[in-house]
Design a protein around this motif. Sequence first.
Motif, PDB file in Angstrom:
ATOM      1  N   GLY A  26      66.987  23.200  33.498  1.00 50.15           N
ATOM      2  CA  GLY A  26      66.593  24.549  33.122  1.00 50.15           C
ATOM      3  C   GLY A  26      65.272  24.969  33.708  1.00 50.15           C
ATOM      4  N   LEU A  42      56.242  30.341  32.577  1.00 50.40           N
ATOM      5  CA  LEU A  42      57.364  30.304  31.637  1.00 50.40           C
ATOM      6  C   LEU A  42      58.593  29.668  32.261  1.00 50.40           C
ATOM      7  CD1 LEU A  42      56.994  33.813  29.938  1.00 50.40           C
ATOM      8  CD2 LEU A  42      56.542  31.573  28.910  1.00 50.40           C
ATOM      9  N   GLN A  43      58.760  29.834  33.579  1.00 56.00           N
ATOM     10  CA  GLN A  43      59.914  29.246  34.251  1.00 56.00           C
ATOM     11  C   GLN A  43      59.890  27.723  34.223  1.00 56.00           C
ATOM     12  OE1 GLN A  43      61.477  30.982  38.040  1.00 56.00           O
ATOM     13  NE2 GLN A  43      59.733  32.359  37.866  1.00 56.00           N
ATOM     14  N   LEU A  55      59.393  25.968  31.621  1.00 51.37           N
ATOM     15  CA  LEU A  55      59.909  25.496  30.336  1.00 51.37           C
ATOM     16  C   LEU A  55      61.403  25.202  30.451  1.00 51.37           C
ATOM     17  CD1 LEU A  55      58.108  28.017  27.959  1.00 51.37           C
ATOM     18  CD2 LEU A  55      57.450  25.660  28.467  1.00 51.37           C
ATOM     19  N   ILE A 110      64.539  27.936  30.701  1.00 53.79           N
ATOM     20  CA  ILE A 110      64.010  29.264  31.009  1.00 53.79           C
ATOM     21  C   ILE A 110      64.139  29.515  32.514  1.00 53.79           C
ATOM     22  CG2 ILE A 110      62.014  30.807  30.928  1.00 53.79           C
ATOM     23  CD1 ILE A 110      63.067  30.095  28.213  1.00 53.79           C
ATOM     24  N   THR A 136      64.884  35.301  32.274  1.00 57.39           N
ATOM     25  CA  THR A 136      64.371  35.103  30.909  1.00 57.39           C
ATOM     26  C   THR A 136      62.855  35.097  30.905  1.00 57.39           C
ATOM     27  OG1 THR A 136      66.335  33.806  30.345  1.00 57.39           O
ATOM     28  CG2 THR A 136      64.426  33.582  28.895  1.00 57.39           C
ATOM     29  N   ALA A 137      62.246  34.479  31.919  1.00 66.08           N
ATOM     30  CA  ALA A 137      60.786  34.448  32.008  1.00 66.08           C
ATOM     31  C   ALA A 137      60.217  35.857  32.130  1.00 66.08           C
ATOM     32  CB  ALA A 137      60.360  33.600  33.207  1.00 66.08           C
ATOM     33  N   ARG A 161      61.670  38.647  31.024  1.00 64.78           N
ATOM     34  CA  ARG A 161      61.861  39.336  29.739  1.00 64.78           C
ATOM     35  C   ARG A 161      60.817  38.910  28.728  1.00 64.78           C
ATOM     36  NH1 ARG A 161      67.491  38.629  30.873  1.00 64.78           N
ATOM     37  NH2 ARG A 161      67.519  36.718  29.631  1.00 64.78           N
ATOM     38  N   LEU A 162      60.533  37.602  28.668  1.00 67.53           N
ATOM     39  CA  LEU A 162      59.524  37.112  27.726  1.00 67.53           C
ATOM     40  C   LEU A 162      58.136  37.652  28.064  1.00 67.53           C
ATOM     41  CD1 LEU A 162      60.641  33.380  27.372  1.00 67.53           C
ATOM     42  CD2 LEU A 162      60.798  35.169  25.638  1.00 67.53           C
ATOM     43  N   THR A 163      57.840  37.719  29.351  1.00 63.71           N
ATOM     44  CA  THR A 163      56.524  38.220  29.772  1.00 63.71           C
ATOM     45  C   THR A 163      56.325  39.668  29.346  1.00 63.71           C
ATOM     46  OG1 THR A 163      56.449  36.706  31.663  1.00 63.71           O
ATOM     47  CG2 THR A 163      55.048  38.682  31.766  1.00 63.71           C
TER      48      THR A 163
END
Length: 237
Positions: free
Chosen positions: A15, A52-53, A55, A58, A62-63, A65-67
């Motif tokens: 991931g 974030l990538q 993790l 992720i 997704t990274a 969107r979270l940011t």
Amino acid sequence: MGGPGVQGEPKDSGGLGPASHEASEPKGAAVAPPQFVMAYYPEPVARLIEALQRLPGIGPKTAQRLTFFLLKRPTAEVATLAESLVQLKQLIVHCSVCFNVTEEDPCRICRDPQRDTRALCVVEEPNDLLALERTGEFRGRYHVLLGALSPLDGIGPEDLRVRELLTRLEADQVDEIILATNPSVEGEATAIYLAKLLKPLGVRVTRIARGLPVGGDLEYADEVTLSKALEGRREMS
């Protein structure tokens, strides 16, 4: 978890970000985000996306969107999250006895006088310990290996807490060791290795049962699961 002695969770590597990018950089180094990310976003945004990538589970989308979710949240809320991450690294250590994650050393389980010291359950990771604790069925103590044998990933017995397990057996009176490693290729290899290592010591070595989940249907179970369920059958009382 990245405290002292923590393995790098190779089983979750699928991931993470691009493999070639991660393999070429030293661990913990601050690496600039890829140019295509920098071209579209301001540097602080691009750096957070890149972080974030890394993790497990992720990916790039997704990274992103979270940011942008964090950008919309109040500053105090984001600051609390940042503080929690810093405290995670500063305050959490591995128990010097069982290698579970803890804020106090030894951990709560190792300090508990009500625990049965004659039963020792061996697990791969702290998350596995927590899963067993939630059942409320096991009242012995634990030993966390902090990983599993995986020759393809370069993880051998010397990379796990096997030596510390043998040291505990010399110091404590243990009647039974329960091997509760995962039913994966790596987990099975680890259980077989430990069984061969521990049986000559005269201690009873058992393996957790495997089979059908509660509420599952036979028609949806794979052949390996059904085979293990048949092997582990027991007489009904």
